[in-house]
Scaffold this motif. Structure first.
Motif, short mmCIF file in Angstrom:
data_model
loop_
_atom_site.label_atom_id
_atom_site.label_comp_id
_atom_site.label_asym_id
_atom_site.label_seq_id
_atom_site.Cartn_x
_atom_site.Cartn_y
_atom_site.Cartn_z
N GLN A 1 0.85 -1.19 0.00
CA GLN A 1 0.00 0.00 0.00
C GLN A 1 0.89 1.25 0.00
O GLN A 1 1.49 1.61 1.01
CB GLN A 1 -0.91 -0.01 1.23
N HIS B 1 -0.60 7.75 -1.00
CA HIS B 1 -0.83 8.69 -2.09
C HIS B 1 -0.53 10.09 -1.56
O HIS B 1 -1.39 10.75 -0.96
CB HIS B 1 -2.27 8.59 -2.56
N THR C 1 -2.00 14.20 -3.54
CA THR C 1 -3.44 14.19 -3.73
C THR C 1 -4.00 15.57 -4.03
O THR C 1 -3.36 16.59 -3.76
CB THR C 1 -4.14 13.62 -2.48
N GLU D 1 -9.17 11.60 -2.86
CA GLU D 1 -7.79 11.10 -2.91
C GLU D 1 -7.07 11.29 -1.58
O GLU D 1 -6.12 10.55 -1.28
CB GLU D 1 -7.01 11.82 -4.02
N SER E 1 -5.47 8.55 1.06
CA SER E 1 -5.65 7.27 0.39
C SER E 1 -4.31 6.59 0.14
O SER E 1 -3.24 7.17 0.34
CB SER E 1 -6.39 7.46 -0.93
N HIS E 2 -4.39 5.34 -0.30
CA HIS E 2 -3.20 4.56 -0.65
C HIS E 2 -3.38 3.96 -2.04
O HIS E 2 -4.51 3.75 -2.50
CB HIS E 2 -2.96 3.45 0.37
N ILE E 3 -2.27 3.67 -2.68
CA ILE E 3 -2.26 3.07 -4.01
C ILE E 3 -1.79 1.63 -3.86
O ILE E 3 -0.60 1.39 -3.58
CB ILE E 3 -1.31 3.84 -4.96
N VAL F 1 0.48 -1.73 -11.18
CA VAL F 1 -0.38 -0.69 -10.60
C VAL F 1 -1.57 -0.45 -11.52
O VAL F 1 -1.43 -0.47 -12.76
CB VAL F 1 0.42 0.60 -10.35
N SER G 1 -7.53 1.78 -7.76
CA SER G 1 -6.83 3.06 -7.90
C SER G 1 -7.62 4.17 -7.20
O SER G 1 -8.82 4.32 -7.43
CB SER G 1 -6.66 3.43 -9.37
N ALA H 1 -7.09 7.33 -7.67
CA ALA H 1 -7.07 8.53 -8.50
C ALA H 1 -8.47 8.85 -9.01
O ALA H 1 -9.24 7.96 -9.39
CB ALA H 1 -6.11 8.33 -9.67
N GLN I 1 -0.95 10.38 -9.23
CA GLN I 1 -0.74 9.00 -8.78
C GLN I 1 0.66 8.52 -9.13
O GLN I 1 1.35 7.91 -8.29
CB GLN I 1 -1.78 8.06 -9.41
N VAL J 1 3.76 7.18 -6.68
CA VAL J 1 4.41 5.88 -6.84
C VAL J 1 5.91 6.03 -7.04
O VAL J 1 6.72 5.36 -6.39
CB VAL J 1 3.78 5.11 -8.03
#
Length: 436
Positions: free
Chosen positions: A159, A162, A165, A171, A174-176, A225, A233, A235, A246, A250
């Motif tokens: 995870q 993010h 944002t 966003e 949040s996490h990607i 991803v 996602s 985003a 995003q 990353v």
């Protein structure tokens, strides 16, 4: 994603807007019924365990298919009814996997968990738009990560915070979620290159993981991803600049948190709709990438109203225009699809927003099939006419993405860029093999 090895003889366009967009008024047979979808398009890849049936076994799918055919399901599908047909077999496979795991037979447990994930995947395919499909997506993830944890080189979810944002949006905080697999021999003193795989419209991180072991065997790390509007996602799907944020999050995380990855050897590979984002990131983050590959990606004509009015009858297994409208944040109703057709190009065209005129990374490769009727091949030629010179390959007489020849082209290009000495064909053949 070729269509049942169909070959046109002496093809000629019937739509002058698309010199290579042959037979635009045709309706492909797989849109007439699920039976036709299975017989003309899906049975062969299912028997081989390749897209979209990664980790799948045809013996798991055949009874489901027989049931769906007996019910006469066809377009327009009731997505809850469609998805429900897969749950019994998927749950059965998951229970077998758990039983094997309890007995200490991790190889069998791994295989059955992954088989269950494949069945849940087709249940939520092409996108989890209905309540039952959303459950299928969650259950499929659970099965996949249970199986992936039992691989020789386990694949785990990471995870990524993010950090870039949009203030006041969903966003924030949040996490990607990504799949990250790093070769065991990689160290901070001897870091490995990274292939950053951007998923497509319907292929998410749980299935494009099929590429990760092959790259590990070449000493290359992989990070898979999902693109905005797909999978998990965070985003914003309807914000054209959300992918830029995003990717910044990353790439920053890789740079700061993963010393085992060589920051000067990061290559992006975007599949299908992910190819659109691979082309975009080549222009928005040019100094952070060694190279970028857009496979089957569009950039401008993919949003033509005239094109979108036709594509629901063409190569894609289901309702492509509607699925794209959902992905880009326009919802699932007819009004949303209509708004997407009317507004999409103004918002997301890489030509109209000036992206293609910006500086891009030094090494960019564009690949697609000559007969692509998901995203028009004209987008590839359009991208070649703008900005820094790029490399390209059009695979003759093939459909979207030009598989499997396109994979050979791309693997050789990446191998050369990274100075790898491995066997491209061996890596390619491993895609349909049983997971280890």
């Amino acid at each position: 994603m070729p269509h049942a090895s169909v070959k046109w003889k002496n093809p000629s366009p019937n739509d002058p807007r698309y010199p290579n967009g042959w037979h635009m008024d045709d309706r492909m047979p797989h849109h007439d019924s699920f039976q036709q979808l299975w017989e003309t398009k899906w049975k062969d890849p299912c028997s081989k365990g390749i897209y979209p049936f990664m980790f799948g076994f045809i013996e798991d799918f055949q009874p489901i298919v027989d049931d769906i055919i007996s019910k006469g399901l066809k377009e327009p599908y009731d997505w809850d009814e469609y998805a429900s047909c897969f749950f019994g077999k998927a749950e059965e496979l998951g229970k077998k996997a758990a039983s094997f795991e309890q007995k200490g037979d991790n190889d069998q447990a791994r295989d059955y968990y992954l088989r269950a994930s494949a069945v849940f995947r087709i249940a939520r395919f092409p996108a989890p738009r209905s309540p039952v499909q959303k459950i299928a997506w969650q259950r499929g993830k659970q099965m996949f990560y249970k199986g992936a944890a039992l691989m020789k080189y386990p694949i785990h979810e990471v995870q990524i915070p993010h950090t870039h944002t949009l203030a006041g949006s969903s966003e924030e905080n949040s996490h990607i979620p990504v799949n990250l697999l790093i070769p065991p021999q990689a160290t901070p003193k001897s870091p490995s290159p990274l292939v950053l795989i951007m998923t497509g419209l319907d292929g998410y991180r749980t299935e494009l993981a099929v590429w990760q072991r092959g790259w590990l065997d070449q000493g290359v790390a992989t990070l898979v991803v999902e693109i905005p509007g797909t999978g998990d996602s965070p985003a914003l799907p309807n914000d054209p600049e959300s992918p830029d944020r995003q990717w910044s999050s990353v790439l920053d995380w890789v740079s700061k948190e993963e010393p085992r990855i060589d920051k000067k050897k990061i290559i992006v590979w975007g599949f299908s709709t992910g190819g659109y984002y691979a082309l975009r990131i080549a222009h928005t983050h040019p100094d952070r990438l060694l190279g970028s590959v857009s496979l089957g990606g569009g950039c401008h004509h993919m949003f033509d109203r005239e094109w979108l009015d036709k594509v629901n009858n063409h190569e894609y297994p289901f309702d492509l225009a509607d699925t794209l409208a959902y992905k880009f944040g326009y919802g699932t109703d007819l009004e949303g699809v209509e708004r997407f057709k009317r507004e999409g190009q103004k918002l997301f065209s890489l030509k109209l927003d000036g992206t293609l005129s910006r500086e891009c990374c030094k090494n960019v490769l564009l690949v697609n099939g000559e007969w692509d009727r998901i995203f028009p091949i004209e987008d590839l030629t359009l991208a070649l006419k703008a900005g820094r010179p790029k490399q390209a390959r059009i695979v003759e007489q093939t459909w979207h993405m030009g598989e499997p020849e396109s994979f050979v082209v791309i693997l050789r290009w990446i191998y050369e860029l990274l100075g790898l000495k491995g066997d491209v064909m061996r890596q390619l053949k491993s895609l349909g093999a049983k997971a280890e």
